[in-house]
Structures are given as C-alpha cells and as structure tokens.
Write an enzyme that holds these catalytic residues in place. Structure first.
Site, PDB file in Angstrom:
ATOM      1  N   LYS A  11       0.823  -1.220   0.000  1.00 37.84           N
ATOM      2  CA  LYS A  11       0.000   0.000   0.000  1.00 37.84           C
ATOM      3  C   LYS A  11       0.862   1.278   0.000  1.00 37.84           C
ATOM      4  O   LYS A  11       2.064   1.228   0.299  1.00 37.84           O
ATOM      5  CB  LYS A  11      -0.950  -0.051   1.200  1.00 37.84           C
ATOM      6  CG  LYS A  11      -1.937  -1.225   1.102  1.00 37.84           C
ATOM      7  CD  LYS A  11      -3.028  -1.155   2.164  1.00 37.84           C
ATOM      8  CE  LYS A  11      -3.986  -2.335   2.011  1.00 37.84           C
ATOM      9  NZ  LYS A  11      -5.153  -2.219   2.927  1.00 37.84           N
ATOM     10  N   TYR A  51     -12.018  -2.558  -4.802  1.00 38.99           N
ATOM     11  CA  TYR A  51     -12.627  -2.709  -3.472  1.00 38.99           C
ATOM     12  C   TYR A  51     -14.154  -2.702  -3.523  1.00 38.99           C
ATOM     13  O   TYR A  51     -14.796  -2.450  -2.503  1.00 38.99           O
ATOM     14  CB  TYR A  51     -12.108  -1.611  -2.530  1.00 38.99           C
ATOM     15  CG  TYR A  51     -10.731  -1.908  -1.973  1.00 38.99           C
ATOM     16  CD1 TYR A  51     -10.525  -2.984  -1.098  1.00 38.99           C
ATOM     17  CD2 TYR A  51      -9.640  -1.124  -2.303  1.00 38.99           C
ATOM     18  CE1 TYR A  51      -9.268  -3.266  -0.586  1.00 38.99           C
ATOM     19  CE2 TYR A  51      -8.373  -1.400  -1.782  1.00 38.99           C
ATOM     20  CZ  TYR A  51      -8.201  -2.472  -0.921  1.00 38.99           C
ATOM     21  OH  TYR A  51      -6.955  -2.749  -0.404  1.00 38.99           O
ATOM     22  N   THR A  93      -5.978  -7.442  10.182  1.00 41.05           N
ATOM     23  CA  THR A  93      -6.247  -6.185   9.460  1.00 41.05           C
ATOM     24  C   THR A  93      -5.719  -4.972  10.227  1.00 41.05           C
ATOM     25  O   THR A  93      -5.126  -4.065   9.641  1.00 41.05           O
ATOM     26  CB  THR A  93      -7.773  -6.043   9.230  1.00 41.05           C
ATOM     27  OG1 THR A  93      -8.256  -7.208   8.574  1.00 41.05           O
ATOM     28  CG2 THR A  93      -8.090  -4.811   8.399  1.00 41.05           C
ATOM     29  N   ASN A 114      -2.412  -0.343   6.420  1.00 41.32           N
ATOM     30  CA  ASN A 114      -1.911  -1.558   7.071  1.00 41.32           C
ATOM     31  C   ASN A 114      -0.900  -2.324   6.198  1.00 41.32           C
ATOM     32  O   ASN A 114      -0.846  -3.552   6.222  1.00 41.32           O
ATOM     33  CB  ASN A 114      -3.089  -2.436   7.513  1.00 41.32           C
ATOM     34  CG  ASN A 114      -4.016  -2.800   6.363  1.00 41.32           C
ATOM     35  OD1 ASN A 114      -3.801  -2.383   5.228  1.00 41.32           O
ATOM     36  ND2 ASN A 114      -5.027  -3.579   6.646  1.00 41.32           N
ATOM     37  N   HIS A 117      -2.229  -5.566   1.171  1.00 48.42           N
ATOM     38  CA  HIS A 117      -3.454  -6.327   0.915  1.00 48.42           C
ATOM     39  C   HIS A 117      -3.063  -7.783   0.704  1.00 48.42           C
ATOM     40  O   HIS A 117      -2.004  -8.062   0.155  1.00 48.42           O
ATOM     41  CB  HIS A 117      -4.131  -5.794  -0.360  1.00 48.42           C
ATOM     42  CG  HIS A 117      -5.200  -6.696  -0.890  1.00 48.42           C
ATOM     43  ND1 HIS A 117      -6.487  -6.680  -0.395  1.00 48.42           N
ATOM     44  CD2 HIS A 117      -5.167  -7.678  -1.831  1.00 48.42           C
ATOM     45  CE1 HIS A 117      -7.206  -7.610  -1.031  1.00 48.42           C
ATOM     46  NE2 HIS A 117      -6.422  -8.222  -1.907  1.00 48.42           N
ATOM     47  N   GLU A 128      -8.251 -10.926  -8.626  1.00 49.88           N
ATOM     48  CA  GLU A 128      -7.424  -9.756  -8.307  1.00 49.88           C
ATOM     49  C   GLU A 128      -6.136  -9.736  -9.143  1.00 49.88           C
ATOM     50  O   GLU A 128      -5.720  -8.684  -9.628  1.00 49.88           O
ATOM     51  CB  GLU A 128      -7.113  -9.749  -6.813  1.00 49.88           C
ATOM     52  CG  GLU A 128      -8.360  -9.471  -5.969  1.00 49.88           C
ATOM     53  CD  GLU A 128      -8.164  -9.676  -4.475  1.00 49.88           C
ATOM     54  OE1 GLU A 128      -9.140  -9.445  -3.731  1.00 49.88           O
ATOM     55  OE2 GLU A 128      -7.053 -10.062  -4.042  1.00 49.88           O
TER      56      GLU A 128
HETATM   57  P1  IDP Z   1      -8.236  -7.276   4.991  1.00 48.28           P
HETATM   58  O1  IDP Z   1      -7.379  -6.323   4.176  1.00 48.28           O
HETATM   59  O2  IDP Z   1      -7.526  -7.741   6.236  1.00 48.28           O
HETATM   60  O3  IDP Z   1      -8.790  -8.413   4.166  1.00 48.28           O
HETATM   61  P2  IDP Z   1     -10.880  -6.095   4.837  1.00 48.28           P
HETATM   62  O4  IDP Z   1     -11.941  -6.236   5.869  1.00 48.28           O
HETATM   63  O5  IDP Z   1     -11.032  -6.843   3.555  1.00 48.28           O
HETATM   64  O6  IDP Z   1      -9.480  -6.433   5.524  1.00 48.28           O
HETATM   65  O7  IDP Z   1     -10.748  -4.538   4.509  1.00 48.28           O
HETATM   66  C1  IDP Z   1     -10.076  -4.081   3.371  1.00 48.28           C
HETATM   67  C2  IDP Z   1      -9.209  -2.914   3.759  1.00 48.28           C
HETATM   68  O8  IDP Z   1     -10.053  -1.856   4.195  1.00 48.28           O
HETATM   69  C3  IDP Z   1      -8.269  -3.157   4.947  1.00 48.28           C
HETATM   70  O9  IDP Z   1      -7.061  -3.775   4.576  1.00 48.28           O
HETATM   71  C4  IDP Z   1      -8.048  -1.753   5.459  1.00 48.28           C
HETATM   72  O10 IDP Z   1      -7.087  -1.056   4.647  1.00 48.28           O
HETATM   73  C5  IDP Z   1      -9.419  -1.117   5.238  1.00 48.28           C
HETATM   74  N1  IDP Z   1     -10.245  -1.212   6.452  1.00 48.28           N
HETATM   75  C6  IDP Z   1     -10.842  -2.307   6.962  1.00 48.28           C
HETATM   76  N2  IDP Z   1     -11.523  -2.020   8.087  1.00 48.28           N
HETATM   77  C7  IDP Z   1     -11.353  -0.687   8.276  1.00 48.28           C
HETATM   78  C8  IDP Z   1     -11.822   0.235   9.283  1.00 48.28           C
HETATM   79  O11 IDP Z   1     -12.530  -0.132  10.237  1.00 48.28           O
HETATM   80  N3  IDP Z   1     -11.430   1.528   9.154  1.00 48.28           N
HETATM   81  C9  IDP Z   1     -10.652   1.968   8.123  1.00 48.28           C
HETATM   82  N4  IDP Z   1     -10.205   1.143   7.163  1.00 48.28           N
HETATM   83  C10 IDP Z   1     -10.548  -0.163   7.230  1.00 48.28           C
HETATM   84 MG    MG Z   2     -10.092  -8.383   2.561  1.00 48.37          MG
END
Ligand code: IDP
Ligand code: MG
Length: 139
Positions: A11, A51, A93, A114, A117, A128
């Site tokens: 990212k 997304y 996450t 974070n 991905h 993807e």
């Molecule tokens: P993942 O990346 O661990 O699979 P997902 O639930 O698929 O998590 O969410 C996609 C991305 O959205 C996350 O990697 C993060 O960058 C962002 N995200 C997820 N939950 C939150 C949140 O509560 N606040 C802000 N960003 C979030």
């Molecule tokens: Mg995800």
C-alpha cells in the site's frame, strides 16, 4: 498441500516509507515465489473497482482515496496453500492487533494504512491478479 497463488498490494504508505524491498524480502524468505510484479498508481476508478466488495462499508470512500493517493506495488505470489499462508504472514487487518513479526505488525501504521493487501480466497486471488496483470506478464 497443493501449490497455489495469491495476490498482494504493497500500500502507498509502505511504499512511501521505503519498505517495499523489505516486504518483498520477507515474502521471499517465507518461501513465496514472485510470479508477477509491478509498481503503479491506482486511479480512483480502479481503486473503486478493486474494493467494490466493500462499497457499502463506512470506510469505503476513505479507502479508495487512500489507495489512489500514491505509488503501490502489486504482485502475484506462489506457494503451497498460498492464500492462507500469506494471510498468516501479514497478520490481522488492524496492525495494532497483528501478531509480532507479521508484515502488518512491522510496517502498518493504521487500520487503513496496514502495509499490504492479501487475497481472502483462491477465487479472489485469480480475479485480483487478473485485474492488474495480462497473461503475458505472469511467469
Ligand atoms: P483485509 O485487508 O484484512 O482483508 P478487509 O476487511 O477486507 O481487511 O478490509 C479491506 C481494507 O479496508 C483493509 O485492509 C483496510 O485497509 C481497510 N479497512 C478495513 N476495516 C477498516 C476500518 O474499520 N477503518 C478503516 N479502514 C478499514
Ligand atoms: Mg479483505
């Protein structure tokens, strides 16, 4: 366990902080082979499409703005049980909850930023990977 593929994005913040090389090193040291790799900047439109599954979540717009805000690296990775193995290597996450030593623990700076991905299923890994790479760009 059968050899399979997953897909990752390094990212914008991780790239900007100069951590792409370190992250690729960790990936390779954990036995993943790089099958495709490039750096690019996502358009807003591409980030929205990528997304789309999260379009009804409250963080969707912020996430799209963030993911299109700077350079990212995209890659296809191969290993036995790749999707699960890579989710294990990246951690939760939320970097503050990610296990010590995981990529998100080491390089993540917020739940949004974070570091990486990782695909959540074999099916999504293919979708993807094909979103970013032509067949001729995958080895
Ligand atoms: P993942 O990346 O661990 O699979 P997902 O639930 O698929 O998590 O969410 C996609 C991305 O959205 C996350 O990697 C993060 O960058 C962002 N995200 C997820 N939950 C939150 C949140 O509560 N606040 C802000 N960003 C979030
Ligand atoms: Mg995800």
């Amino acid at each position: 366990m059968a050899i399979s593929r997953t897909f990752t994005i390094v990212k914008p913040t991780a790239y900007k902080n100069g951590n792409l090389g370190k992250i690729l090193t960790i990936i390779e040291e954990h036995g993943f082979s790089l099958k495709a790799l490039k750096i690019l900047r996502l358009s807003v439109n591409q980030a929205e499409k990528f997304y789309d599954i999260h379009k009804d979540r409250p963080f969707f717009k912020d996430l799209v703005d963030y993911m299109s805000s700077g350079t990212v690296a995209v890659a296809i990775l191969e290993k036995d049980n790749a999707v699960e193995a890579y989710r294990e290597l990246i951690g939760s996450t939320d970097p503050s909850k990610a296990r010590t030593g995981t990529i998100r623990n080491l390089f993540g700076t917020s739940i949004q930023a974070n570091a990486v991905h990782g695909s959540d299923s074999d099916e999504n890994a293919i979708i993807e990977g094909n979103f970013f790479f032509k067949e001729s760009e995958i080895v």
